[in-house]
Design an enzyme around this catalytic site. Structure first.
Site, PDB file in Angstrom:
ATOM      1  N   ASN A 260      28.416  27.565 -35.403  1.00 47.32           N
ATOM      2  CA  ASN A 260      28.171  27.360 -36.840  1.00 47.32           C
ATOM      3  C   ASN A 260      28.253  28.652 -37.644  1.00 47.32           C
ATOM      4  O   ASN A 260      27.581  28.809 -38.655  1.00 47.32           O
ATOM      5  CB  ASN A 260      26.808  26.691 -37.082  1.00 47.32           C
ATOM      6  CG  ASN A 260      26.715  25.349 -36.396  1.00 47.32           C
ATOM      7  OD1 ASN A 260      27.685  24.583 -36.427  1.00 47.32           O
ATOM      8  ND2 ASN A 260      25.599  25.061 -35.749  1.00 47.32           N
ATOM      9  N   ARG A 261      29.049  29.585 -37.158  1.00 44.60           N
ATOM     10  CA  ARG A 261      29.242  30.886 -37.844  1.00 44.60           C
ATOM     11  C   ARG A 261      27.955  31.679 -37.976  1.00 44.60           C
ATOM     12  O   ARG A 261      27.827  32.565 -38.806  1.00 44.60           O
ATOM     13  CB  ARG A 261      29.905  30.705 -39.216  1.00 44.60           C
ATOM     14  CG  ARG A 261      31.195  29.939 -39.088  1.00 44.60           C
ATOM     15  CD  ARG A 261      32.195  30.164 -40.163  1.00 44.60           C
ATOM     16  NE  ARG A 261      33.380  29.363 -39.800  1.00 44.60           N
ATOM     17  CZ  ARG A 261      34.608  29.829 -39.747  1.00 44.60           C
ATOM     18  NH1 ARG A 261      34.844  31.065 -40.063  1.00 44.60           N
ATOM     19  NH2 ARG A 261      35.600  29.071 -39.401  1.00 44.60           N
TER      20      ARG A 261
END
Ligand SMILES: Cc1cc2nc3c(=O)[nH]c(=O)nc-3n(C[C@H](O)[C@H](O)[C@H](O)COP(=O)(O)O)c2cc1C
Length: 193
Positions: free
Chosen positions: A166-167
């Site tokens: 999710n970065r």
């Protein structure tokens, strides 16, 4: 790991072990501002070592201002290293030793190519190579040209980036802190991704 240079060496080894082509390709930014790729040839004596032509644009910029930035990126491993620091020339001895390991064709090129200068056409380069071949005819291992050698970038800051889901990546920044006796200590901060 306490020593970011040891960690950088570990990541470089991991990238090589993963079979990445030219895992040591390193972006190097100098001057105000220019960027190119060079090959990182070692992490030793507290710095990142690469070799180049001392009359090239990058060398002129580093001689005027040794401050530079570098990065190595291995997208398939989800890793990046970036650093800022100061470049100093490697010793003549260290440059000689590395030059001696290069294939003869690369040694000829180092003598022949006036790196970063304008060439009227490819034939000019071919003629320069022919001159060098003639000069060193019968010589198996060429000596190092005086205009060619290494730089060692001694970092004042190194950041290790690791891809996460999710970065929400990990970013660990090491900044040079005071010496404790002989040992260099580093202040480590976690940065937002
Ligand atoms: C993968 C790769 C590796 C390279 N390695 C080097 C190197 O180790 N040393 C070097 O001088 N140039 C290397 N080059 C060429 C440089 O990117 C650059 O074209 C050259 O050094 C001239 O840069 P300058 O005019 O800014 O000095 C490499 C290029 C690539 C794409």
């Amino acid at each position: 790991m306490d020593d970011p240079l040891a960690l950088a060496r570990q990541w470089l080894d991991d990238a090589a072990a993963a079979g990445i082509h030219e895992p040591n390709a390193m972006s190097l930014a100098t001057g105000h501002v220019s960027l190119r790729t060079v090959l990182l040839k070692g992490i030793s004596d507290g710095g990142f070592v690469f070799f180049t032509n001392y009359q090239s644009r990058k060398a002129a910029e580093l001689e005027a201002d040794p401050t530079c930035a570098l990065s190595l990126t291995w997208p398939t491993l989800g890793r990046q290293i970036r650093a800022t620091g100061r470049a100093t020339r490697t010793s003549a001895h260290e440059s000689d030793d590395y030059f001696a390991t290069r294939p003869r064709g690369s040694q000829v090129a180092a003598w022949a190519s006036p790196q970063s200068e304008v060439l009227a056409d490819r034939a000019v380069l071919d003629a320069l190579v022919a001159e060098v071949e003639q000069r060193f005819a019968g010589v198996d291992r060429l000596p190092r040209p005086p205009h060619w050698g290494g730089y060692r970038v001694t970092p004042d800051e190194i950041e290790f980036w690791t891809r996460r889901d999710n970065r929400l990546h990990d970013r660990l920044r090491y900044r040079r802190a005071d010496h404790q006796g002989e040992a260099q200590t580093w202040a480590v901060d976690r940065l937002a991704p």
